[in-house]
Design an enzyme around this catalytic site. Structure first.
Site, PDB file in Angstrom:
ATOM      1  N   ALA A  95       7.498   4.436   4.485  1.00 34.42           N
ATOM      2  CA  ALA A  95       8.951   4.594   4.622  1.00 34.42           C
ATOM      3  C   ALA A  95       9.620   3.317   5.115  1.00 34.42           C
ATOM      4  O   ALA A  95      10.851   3.224   5.134  1.00 34.42           O
ATOM      5  CB  ALA A  95       9.253   5.742   5.580  1.00 34.42           C
ATOM      6  N   GLU A 169       2.275   2.176  15.066  1.00 34.08           N
ATOM      7  CA  GLU A 169       1.225   3.211  14.987  1.00 34.08           C
ATOM      8  C   GLU A 169       1.198   4.031  16.278  1.00 34.08           C
ATOM      9  O   GLU A 169       0.125   4.348  16.823  1.00 34.08           O
ATOM     10  CB  GLU A 169      -0.154   2.565  14.759  1.00 34.08           C
ATOM     11  N   ALA A 170       2.383   4.378  16.751  1.00 31.51           N
ATOM     12  CA  ALA A 170       2.500   5.026  18.068  1.00 31.51           C
ATOM     13  C   ALA A 170       1.755   6.360  18.147  1.00 31.51           C
ATOM     14  O   ALA A 170       1.384   6.800  19.243  1.00 31.51           O
ATOM     15  CB  ALA A 170       3.969   5.247  18.382  1.00 31.51           C
ATOM     16  N   GLN A 171       1.523   6.972  16.994  1.00 28.02           N
ATOM     17  CA  GLN A 171       0.824   8.280  17.007  1.00 28.02           C
ATOM     18  C   GLN A 171      -0.577   8.179  17.585  1.00 28.02           C
ATOM     19  O   GLN A 171      -1.170   9.188  17.972  1.00 28.02           O
ATOM     20  CB  GLN A 171       0.771   8.876  15.586  1.00 28.02           C
TER      21      GLN A 171
HETATM   22  N1  LIG Z   1       2.948   4.174  -2.505  1.00 28.73           N
HETATM   23  C1  LIG Z   1       3.075   2.934  -2.015  1.00 28.73           C
HETATM   24  N2  LIG Z   1       2.025   2.107  -1.966  1.00 28.73           N
HETATM   25  C2  LIG Z   1       2.131   0.870  -1.434  1.00 28.73           C
HETATM   26  N3  LIG Z   1       3.265   0.372  -0.929  1.00 28.73           N
HETATM   27  C3  LIG Z   1       4.341   1.150  -0.971  1.00 28.73           C
HETATM   28  C4  LIG Z   1       4.299   2.469  -1.506  1.00 28.73           C
HETATM   29  N4  LIG Z   1       5.510   3.007  -1.393  1.00 28.73           N
HETATM   30  C5  LIG Z   1       6.271   2.043  -0.813  1.00 28.73           C
HETATM   31  N5  LIG Z   1       5.576   0.949  -0.563  1.00 28.73           N
HETATM   32  C6  LIG Z   1       6.058  -0.310   0.046  1.00 28.73           C
HETATM   33  O1  LIG Z   1       5.838  -0.227   1.438  1.00 28.73           O
HETATM   34  C7  LIG Z   1       6.993  -0.726   2.094  1.00 28.73           C
HETATM   35  C8  LIG Z   1       7.088  -0.162   3.490  1.00 28.73           C
HETATM   36  O2  LIG Z   1       5.993  -0.681   4.242  1.00 28.73           O
HETATM   37  P1  LIG Z   1       5.867  -0.409   5.785  1.00 28.73           P
HETATM   38  O3  LIG Z   1       7.040  -0.974   6.524  1.00 28.73           O
HETATM   39  O4  LIG Z   1       4.503  -0.914   6.179  1.00 28.73           O
HETATM   40  O5  LIG Z   1       5.933   1.185   5.857  1.00 28.73           O
HETATM   41  P2  LIG Z   1       5.401   2.198   6.976  1.00 28.73           P
HETATM   42  O6  LIG Z   1       5.156   1.431   8.239  1.00 28.73           O
HETATM   43  O7  LIG Z   1       6.485   3.228   7.125  1.00 28.73           O
HETATM   44  O8  LIG Z   1       4.148   2.812   6.420  1.00 28.73           O
HETATM   45  C9  LIG Z   1       8.115  -0.309   1.191  1.00 28.73           C
HETATM   46  O9  LIG Z   1       9.229  -1.139   1.359  1.00 28.73           O
HETATM   47  C10 LIG Z   1       7.513  -0.457  -0.193  1.00 28.73           C
HETATM   48  O10 LIG Z   1       7.742  -1.737  -0.723  1.00 28.73           O
HETATM   49  C1  LIG Z   2      -0.628  10.985   7.480  1.00 28.47           C
HETATM   50  C2  LIG Z   2      -1.755  10.451   8.324  1.00 28.47           C
HETATM   51  C3  LIG Z   2      -1.919   9.096   8.490  1.00 28.47           C
HETATM   52  N1  LIG Z   2      -2.928   8.620   9.247  1.00 28.47           N
HETATM   53  C4  LIG Z   2      -3.121   7.162   9.398  1.00 28.47           C
HETATM   54  C5  LIG Z   2      -3.147   6.395   8.109  1.00 28.47           C
HETATM   55  C6  LIG Z   2      -2.688   5.031   8.509  1.00 28.47           C
HETATM   56  O1  LIG Z   2      -3.821   4.309   8.972  1.00 28.47           O
HETATM   57  C7  LIG Z   2      -1.731   5.313   9.664  1.00 28.47           C
HETATM   58  C8  LIG Z   2      -0.278   5.292   9.267  1.00 28.47           C
HETATM   59  O2  LIG Z   2       0.119   3.991   8.913  1.00 28.47           O
HETATM   60  P1  LIG Z   2       1.630   3.634   8.459  1.00 28.47           P
HETATM   61  O3  LIG Z   2       1.928   2.348   9.183  1.00 28.47           O
HETATM   62  O4  LIG Z   2       2.551   4.722   8.860  1.00 28.47           O
HETATM   63  O5  LIG Z   2       1.587   3.435   6.987  1.00 28.47           O
HETATM   64  O6  LIG Z   2      -2.046   6.625  10.132  1.00 28.47           O
HETATM   65  C9  LIG Z   2      -3.775   9.481   9.912  1.00 28.47           C
HETATM   66  O7  LIG Z   2      -4.691   9.050  10.640  1.00 28.47           O
HETATM   67  N2  LIG Z   2      -3.616  10.825   9.752  1.00 28.47           N
HETATM   68  C10 LIG Z   2      -2.627  11.345   8.992  1.00 28.47           C
HETATM   69  O8  LIG Z   2      -2.517  12.617   8.890  1.00 28.47           O
END
Ligand SMILES: Nc1ncnc2c1ncn2[C@@H]1O[C@H](COP(=O)(O)OP(=O)(O)O)[C@@H](O)[C@H]1O
Ligand SMILES: Cc1cn([C@H]2C[C@H](O)[C@@H](COP(=O)(O)O)O2)c(=O)[nH]c1=O
Ligand SMILES: [Zn+2]
Length: 286
Positions: A95, A169-171
């Site tokens: 997101a 990754e606050a979770q």
């Molecule tokens: N399915 C996907 N696979 C890989 N990258 C994606 C996907 N959907 C969106 N993205 C990219 O990931 C970006 C967001 O990365 P990031 O800030 O690391 O997200 P988050 O931290 O919420 O996981 C989006 O702007 C997009 O370009």
């Molecule tokens: C949904 C979900 C995610 N995770 C893990 C997978 C990734 O390593 C992180 C999330 O990274 P992002 O920066 O938000 O893309 O969390 C998990 O362990 N369990 C889950 O249910």
């Protein structure tokens, strides 16, 4: 895509440049509002202390109150510790949570504030010394098992000079609530937290939702559903693993809209029962 470093970061307190990059020293530490010591037990010309009124603030100023002030509510300069802030960024995977966190950290740094970023050491996907977004944007960070170790790791003096702490990754941090409370309420820090609000089953994930009552602001971001392009609120796990914590990226997870989350769960459930029945039919399978 190769990671792009945020190179213009001025006051990042990060492990590789221990303990400070040159521009991270800010003496004296300036705070946005002046401290007022209230002169008497009752006054009709002072602002309530909690308004932290800046005398140079242009009109219109906050209204003047006439309120009785109990001595116990007047902070002495010695005990005074300016309050910080807590900002929370949540949403499904992909997101833009990490991207938003890094942009906000960069903006704070550009304003001359000393910043540091922490991520969980459970996520080793891109090594432990950087936070990397799904787009490849990169920033040095502290990778920690828990937040309570941060002050010691960075050093108490460096910690005291920090203005802004980013947490990604606050979770994965069990002590998130206590850390945010202490850092913002007593340490005067601005804490910017990014994490998943829900896991792959849409259950509350870790302590992220527990800090909402502490927050100055909450931002819920959405991704694009990988199946239809609509707004995605949820994260679908594509594999049949069932543990809550499972590190991974696009090979394991995808962002989905509500309809495709429901369809996906049904499909995964059906596939799982087909596999189970096949296992039962085949005596040699474990
Ligand atoms: N399915 C996907 N696979 C890989 N990258 C994606 C996907 N959907 C969106 N993205 C990219 O990931 C970006 C967001 O990365 P990031 O800030 O690391 O997200 P988050 O931290 O919420 O996981 C989006 O702007 C997009 O370009
Ligand atoms: C949904 C979900 C995610 N995770 C893990 C997978 C990734 O390593 C992180 C999330 O990274 P992002 O920066 O938000 O893309 O969390 C998990 O362990 N369990 C889950 O249910
Ligand atoms: Zn969809």
């Amino acid at each position: 895509m190769l990671p792009t470093s945020i190179s213009s970061m001025k006051s990042l307190i990060s492990p590789p440049f221990s303990p400070f990059s040159p521009l991270s020293l800010h003496f004296p530490k300036t705070k946005p509002f002046a401290f007022f010591s209230l002169p008497s037990k009752t006054t009709n010309v002072s602002y309530p202390k909690f308004l932290h009124v800046n005398p140079s603030m242009p009109s219109p100023r906050p209204p003047i109150f006439s309120i009785p002030i109990r001595q116990s509510h007047i902070e002495t300069p010695q005990s005074f510790s300016p309050c910080g802030e807590v900002h929370v960024i949540v949403g499904p995977m992909f997101a833009g949570k990490t991207t938003t966190l890094l942009h906000r950290i960069q903006a704070q740094s550009n304003n001359g504030r000393a910043v540091a970023v922490i991520k969980s050491n459970k996520d080793t996907r891109y090594g432990l010394d950087s936070i990397v977004t799904h787009d490849g944007m990169k920033l040095p960070c502290w990778a920690l098992a828990n937040l309570s170790s941060f002050r010691q790791k960075i050093g108490p003096d460096a910690y005291d000079q920090l203005d802004v702490i980013g947490i990604d990754e606050a979770q994965f941090f069990e002590d998130l609530y206590d850390f945010c409370c202490e850092a913002a309420d007593h340490g005067g820090k601005t804490v910017i937290v990014a994490g998943l609000d829900g896991d792959y089953l849409r259950r509350s994930f870790g302590s992220v939702l527990n800090i909402i009552p502490l927050a100055n602001s909450v931002t819920k971001l959405t991704a694009r559903c990988e199946l239809c392009g609509k707004r995605a609120f949820f994260t679908l796990r594509k594999t049949d693993e069932t543990e809550t914590e499972l590190i991974g990226g696009a090979e394991v997870y995808m962002p989905v809209c509500r309809q495709h989350y429901v369809d996906g769960q049904v499909a995964i459930g059906t596939a799982r029962s087909v596999l189970e029945s096949k296992k039962l039919e085949c005596g040699s399978c474990t």
